[in-house]
Structure formats: C-alpha cells, structure tokens
Design an enzyme around this catalytic site. Structure first.
Site, short mmCIF file in Angstrom:
data_model
loop_
_atom_site.label_atom_id
_atom_site.label_comp_id
_atom_site.label_asym_id
_atom_site.label_seq_id
_atom_site.Cartn_x
_atom_site.Cartn_y
_atom_site.Cartn_z
N GLY A 299 -25.45 -2.28 32.81
CA GLY A 299 -24.32 -1.37 32.66
C GLY A 299 -23.06 -2.11 32.28
N SER A 300 -21.93 -1.58 32.73
CA SER A 300 -20.63 -2.05 32.23
C SER A 300 -20.29 -3.48 32.64
CB SER A 300 -19.52 -1.11 32.70
OG SER A 300 -19.63 0.14 32.04
N THR A 301 -20.95 -4.05 33.64
CA THR A 301 -20.64 -5.45 33.96
C THR A 301 -20.99 -6.36 32.78
OG1 THR A 301 -22.80 -5.79 35.02
CG2 THR A 301 -20.96 -5.15 36.45
N PHE A 302 -21.91 -5.91 31.92
CA PHE A 302 -22.30 -6.71 30.76
C PHE A 302 -21.17 -6.78 29.73
CE2 PHE A 302 -24.57 -7.71 26.80
CZ PHE A 302 -25.41 -8.72 27.23
N LYS A 303 -20.21 -5.89 29.86
CA LYS A 303 -19.09 -5.90 28.92
C LYS A 303 -18.32 -7.22 28.97
CE LYS A 303 -18.52 -0.87 29.13
NZ LYS A 303 -17.74 0.26 29.67
#
Length: 739
Positions: A299-303
């Site tokens: 999810g968004s932690t990969f951003k």
C-alpha cells in the site's frame, strides 16, 4: 606273543596319530584365535568389559543485546518404570495411573496400559503430543508417591525464560532436541557444541571397576549467542500489539524495530504467537513469523520508494501543482483514497495527503527508471521476474512477488499501481530494509539478528557481527535528507495522514499505508516511522491484517499504535527529545526559535553544573529560581538531570553527588515517563514500564537505599486515572478514620 606286540604297536600308533591330530587342531585353533580372529575377539571382549558413554555437551544460551538470558538449557527428567519391581509392589496399574496422570499430563488409560505390559522390563511414561521431559518439581512430586519401580532419568531441556516473548525470533527445540525455526535453527552450529566420550571397565554386572584405567574425552560446550534484540523494546512492542489485537481483532499483526544505520533488529513480534516452552500446543498459524514469512501488498508505505526515486532523478518539485482526484492510465481511471481528491494541490501536499494520483504522475515521469529503483531498494528484478529478492535475514523468509513482466510490457497500468504499493507484494522485513535505505543516506543493509558469539564459560567475545551493506549509494545523502523532510511533514504537517504517530517533544517522520484485500471487506493497514527525523536512529514498522473496521486506515488505526511504542521506546533507547519546536526539515530548531525560547518567561537556560562544588551549584540554580534535589552526601556534583539546555522553570534539577549504590531512591510519582527515565538512567536502573501516562507507583519505595539494585518497575496511569485512584484512596482513608 608277536601278535599281541603288533596289536599294541598298532594301538599306540593310532593313539599317537590321534594325539597328533588333536594337537595340530589345537595349535591351529590357537593360531586362528590368536592370529586370524584376534582383533575380532578382542573387540567382542572389550564390548563386554569396557563401557562407552557419550557425554552430551551443554547447549549455548541465547541472550539479548543487554546480556539478559532469553533461552538456556536446564535440568529436566524423564519418568520411567522398571516393571519387575513395579509388579512386586502392592499398587495396581490402574491406581498408579490415577496418581501419575495429572502430574505427567497423560491419560490414565495410556499409563495403565504401559504399566501392564509383559513383553518389556521398562517403560518410559511419555507421549509424543507433549514435551515428555518434566521439571525437578514435577519429578519430586512423582517420587513422593512412593510407587515401586518408578524412577527419574536425568536429562536436559530448553527453557525460554520469558515464555512467548520474541517467540518467532527464538524458535524452539522439539522433543528430539532438534532446532525448529528462529535463532535456534539459524545458529544451531554455534550453540550445539561437540559431544565427548568416556570409556571405563565394568564387571559382569555392569558396575565400574575403579582400579582400572579410565579414558575421558570431554565434551565441548556450545557457545552463547547474543542477539541484536533488546528485551525491553521487545516487551514494549509486544504489549502494544496485544492491545491492538484486543481493540481491532485483526487476523494478524506484526511489528519490527530496526536501527536504520546498520540493519540491527531491536524487536520483532507477531500476533498470533506461541510459547516455545509449550510448542506442542501451537498450530501452523501461531508458528508463522509474519514479519519474514508472509507477503502483503504494502500500500501507500511503498510511496517512499517512488518518492526517493523521483527526488534522486530530479522529477519531484514540491511546489509544482497537479489536479488530484483521479488519473486515467490505459483507459482505467485510478483514484485518490478520498473521493474527488483535494482539487489543485502541490506535490508536497500530495505527499502529506498520500495522494495516489501524485505518485502515479511521478512514476510516469520516471518511466522505466522506476524499475531500477525498485530493484536497487531490494525488492527484486522488477520487470524481469515474478519472484522478489529476500533480504538474507537469518530466519525463514519468503521472497515477495513482483508484477508479471509480460503484463508490464503490454500495459502501463501495472507500473502505475505499483507506484503506490498495489500489484506487488513484499514481506514486512523487506519493507523495513528498503525504507531504512531511503532515510539513512542510501545504503541497503542486510537485516542483522546476531550481534556476537561468546565463550560459554568466560563470556569472552569470540565473534562479532559487522554491519553488512548490500548496496551503497542507492540515492544521495541530499535526496535522503529531502525524503526525511517530506516524511516529517506526513506526521507533523497540518494535512499529514500520520499525525496519530506524533509524540510531543520528539521529531518523528513516517508514512501510513492502506491496502485493499481481495475477497475481504477489510484492509491491510500499516505505518512506518522513524526518529529523530533529522538523523534516524530507529525505524518502526507496524501492520494489522484485516482489523475489524471497514473504516480502518494506516492513519487512524496503526499510527496511534506506533505513537504508543515511540513514547516508551525513545526514552528507553536514550534518544533525546528535540529542543523546542521542529523546523520543516525535522531537525534542530532555528537560532531564532532558540532566542524566542530564552525570552519565554516560563523557561530558563539550565547551566551544566557537573564537576562543580555542590554549594556553588545550588546557589547557581537558586539564582535561576530552579528547585534542586540532592542525591547522596557528597560535596561535588557528579551528574545532573535534566541536562543543560532550555528547561521549564517548574522542573526540579536532580544533582547526583555519590555513586548510585550509596544514594536513596527519589520519589518519581506523578512525573512524566521521560523525566522518570532520565533520573533512573542517571542512577543506573533498568526500567520496566506498565501502563501509559504519568508515574503512579514505583517498585522501589522513595527513601530506600539502592545498594546493588539494578532495576525498577514503574506503573503509569493517565491524569484522570491518577485523580480517580487518589480519590478512592482518600475515601478509603476517611472510612478507616470513621471506623
């Protein structure tokens, strides 16, 4: 007469021939025995009168980085029954079984059946479903029954001192003594040692003959291994996960604490979990180390990865604007998590708000160079293979999954969704390693679990594990600094999704993550945070798998869990609070703000009085309207709390004038955890914390001399709870007075 003489000679000849044959046979036999079969018969005789005994080495212990024992070998026993003696007694198999069953955790029927056997002389009372070894206390209880023929066979077993604490890190030894998972398996060769042998003469009854020579080849005990795990941090993390499970009822939860500067794992915990002392009660789900053996869409932690790549390639311009809400890629509309988005916003705001559209646009600017960064940050050959690359941690580990290379060639959609952590999967340990590289200046480290190897008797360090960089210069120091600044704004900015992780006084950066799960109404929610934001010493990853709320996000569910861990962990690790308010760079406040602090009438600049005469130090503090409390009867200040710098005028300054063993315990009640921790650290006390808020009770009474005490337990409560408790105590006191 002649005939008689002839017959006699013939008889003598026959007798002579017979004797010759007998002698020849005897000599031949002796030659055969002494020559041809000598070695074989000697070995057979040796086996009869010489006994060989294998001497088992002691398995090395497992310690945490502070020297606390986590696992060690202890004395144990196996209960056996010599049946000929048992039969001579007056206890029936059924009655004996009734007495033994509750002690040995076996069924009465099973024990009775074994005691009734006629085909063997001895049986061991053990079952494959449990650990058949019993403690000394259980052995003593069994022997007190006084059953004929029942005896205890000495052996050893592995004992895990903190029960389920760090279970997935430690692993366990099964009934056969074989290591299963965790450090037990990873470092088995270091801990198992080398068996020895003893040879001694025995008589026909098997009793040692003391007068004969004895040969002894001693065993070599296994080495002790010291892990990078900090037991105190592990306890904080596990307690936080327990509270999260109670509140959110997820199917799974995991947390990892790592030093981003060298890859050392300080804590790793999962829920569900198990007790290694009772491994036989654990199912496959409980034995699974989610942190290393489960893969999820990040999810968004990969951003963070997309952001770091865009910064390094000069594609990210924080003040540039774009239209949030939705973006079309290959005829598919991708949306922000908030319907309609936030209108026209800057890319810096897009990071704070975790806008999917912002990161899709950044990935499109990067093109295929995005693939290179995914691989360089340790996830694997993106665009070339489906299987990811494991981190190499010394535990069972999965590899993660990448998008199908063929689909990447045919469509831009897969790369677009990968930019915000969808369409690929990774283990939590992969994510923590990659995020560490993004904030530590661009170095990807192998996660380290082994700190050092020690000699079991002397404690001397035999081997020390050095940090192992897998890849350097993934991004520049400057890019890493910008990443930290932007992630600081996620936690501390007005629009940041990670505000729930903010801890007053500390500079923390981080990123929230929420990933939808197929065929489930619930999500995988996570948060990764680090502190201090300007020079990270610790990175924390927390995730819940399917918390039972369809509104759960990384921001509203997991960030508060991270805050709870940070609040207790940072003081424990002696990570100092940041002075004053934080700047946008998450670093030291500006000179202008320091001047403002000095002009603030509620604060004062505390001088360093260490090394000064006590009377002089007290006068100096009094001139600044600061109260002081002296610990000890010396006439020179050896240490002080708080340290020099800007402090609130209401703070009491503690002055240490003697060695801690000579002083009495100060009253820590109603102080903040941070202040209490600082005082205890000055006194050399290891702190164990129960609860949250302010100190309500302490295990060492105020005024008690410390002597050789090296630890203290603090009970924390919120202000409301403290007032309520005090009111109850006052009411009870009044009732006693009335009585």
């Amino acid at each position: 007469m002649k005939r008689t003489t002839l017959e006699m000679r013939l008889r003598l000849l026959v007798i002579g021939l017979v004797l010759v044959v007998l002698m020849t046979t005897l000599v031949g036999r002796l030659f055969y025995i002494q020559g041809v079969k000598a070695e074989e018969y000697t070995e057979q005789a040796r086996q009869f009168w010489v006994k060989e005994e294998v001497l088992k080495p002691k398995r090395g212990s497992i310690l945490d980085r502070g020297g606390d024992v986590l696992a060690q070998e202890t004395q144990a026993y196996t209960i056996a029954v010599y049946l000929p003696s048992f039969r001579k007694g007056d206890t029936s198999p059924e009655e004996a079984a009734r007495q033994l069953a509750p002690l040995l955790r076996m069924s009465e029927a099973d024990i009775a059946q074994r005691l009734s056997r006629k085909d063997v002389d001895q049986v061991e009372l053990k079952t494959s479903g449990f650990s058949f070894k019993v403690s000394k206390d259980v052995k003593d209880d069994v022997m007190e029954l006084g059953l004929e023929g029942v005896h205890a066979i000495p052996t050893t077993e592995r004992f895990y001192l903190n029960h389920s604490l760090a279970a997935h890190v430690l692993g366990f030894l099964n009934n056969e003594g074989d290591p299963v998972k965790g450090a037990e398996a990873a470092y088995n060769e270091l801990m198992q040692g080398k068996p020895g042998k003893a040879f001694f003469s025995q008589d026909r009854n098997g009793i040692e003959v003391a007068s004969r020579e004895k040969q002894f080849d001693p065993p070599v005990n296994g080495n002790d291994v010291v892990l990078t795990i900090d037991r105190r941090v592990q306890e904080i993390v596990e307690k936080a996960l327990d509270e999260a499970v109670q509140e959110w009822s997820p199917v799974g939860a995991t947390a990892i604490v790592m030093n981003p500067k060298n890859g050392e794992i300080l804590a790793m915990a999962n829920r569900p979990t198990y007790n290694p002392n009772e491994f036989y009660n654990a199912d496959e789900t409980e034995l699974l180390n989610i942190a290393t053996e489960s893969v999820f869409e990040p999810g968004s932690t990969f951003k963070i990865i997309t952001l770091a790549a865009a910064l390094e390639e000069g594609k990210f311009h924080p003040d540039a604007t774009y239209r949030s809400g939705a973006i079309e890629v290959d005829n598919v509309e991708l949306h922000d998590w908030r319907p309609g988005g936030w209108g026209e916003i800057t890319y810096a705001e897009g990071v704070q708000l975790s806008s999917n559209v912002a990161f899709v646009r950044l990935q499109q600017m990067l093109g295929k160079s995005f693939d290179t960064y995914v691989e360089r940050f340790g996830f694997g050959p993106y665009g070339e293979a489906r299987t990811g690359t494991p981190t190499g941690i010394d535990l069972n580990e999965e590899s993660g999954l990448l998008p199908d290379p063929k689909r990447l060639q045919q469509s831009r959609l897969e790369r677009a969704t990968s930019s915000y952590g969808h369409g690929l999967s990774a283990t939590p340990i992969q994510l923590v390693s990659a995020y560490s590289a993004a904030i530590n200046g661009g170095t990807l480290y192998k996660p380290q679990l082994l700190k050092e190897v020690r000699h079991p008797e002397t404690g001397a360090v035999l081997e020390e594990t050095k940090p192992l960089p897998i890849r350097d210069n993934i991004i520049s120091e400057e890019t890493s600094r910008h990443v930290r600044e932007l992630l600081y704004s996620v936690v501390n900015g007005e629009k940041g999704t990670g505000k729930g992780a903010s801890v007053p006084g500390y500079s923390i950066g981080g990123k929230t993550g929420t990933a939808n799960k197929y065929k489930s109404p619930y999500s995988y929610v996570s948060f990764v945070g680090f502190a201090p934001a300007d020079d990270p010493e610790v990175i924390l990853y927390v995730a819940l798998d399917e918390p039972k709320s369809q509104d759960a996000t990384g921001g509203n569910t997991v960030a508060p869990i991270a805050r709870t861990i940070f609040e207790q962990m940072l003081p424990l690790l002696r990570i100092e609070p940041s002075s004053g308010d934080q700047g946008a760079d998450g670093g030291v406040p500006s000179e202008e703000k320091e001047v403002e602090s000095e002009l603030d009438p509620s604060t004062v600049v505390l001088p360093d009085v260490q090394g000064k005469r006590l009377e002089e130090a007290q006068q100096e503090l009094k001139s600044l309207s600061l109260e002081s409390e002296v610990l000890g009867a010396g006439d020179e200040v050896l240490d002080q709390v708080p340290e020099s710098g800007t402090v609130d005028r209401s703070r009491t300054v503690y002055l240490l004038t003697e060695e801690p063993s000579a002083v009495t315990m100060p009253d820590l009640r109603f102080k903040s955890l941070r202040e209490a921790m600082a005082i205890c650290d000055m006194l050399g006390l290891e702190v164990r914390v129960d609860g949250e808020g302010y100190v309500y009770a302490q295990s060492i009474e105020p005024g008690a001399r410390l002597l050789d005490t090296d630890s203290i337990n603090l009970v924390l409560k919120s202000n409301a709870e403290i007032y309520e408790s005090l009111a109850e105590e006052e009411e009870e006191s009044e009732n006693r007075d009335l009585d």
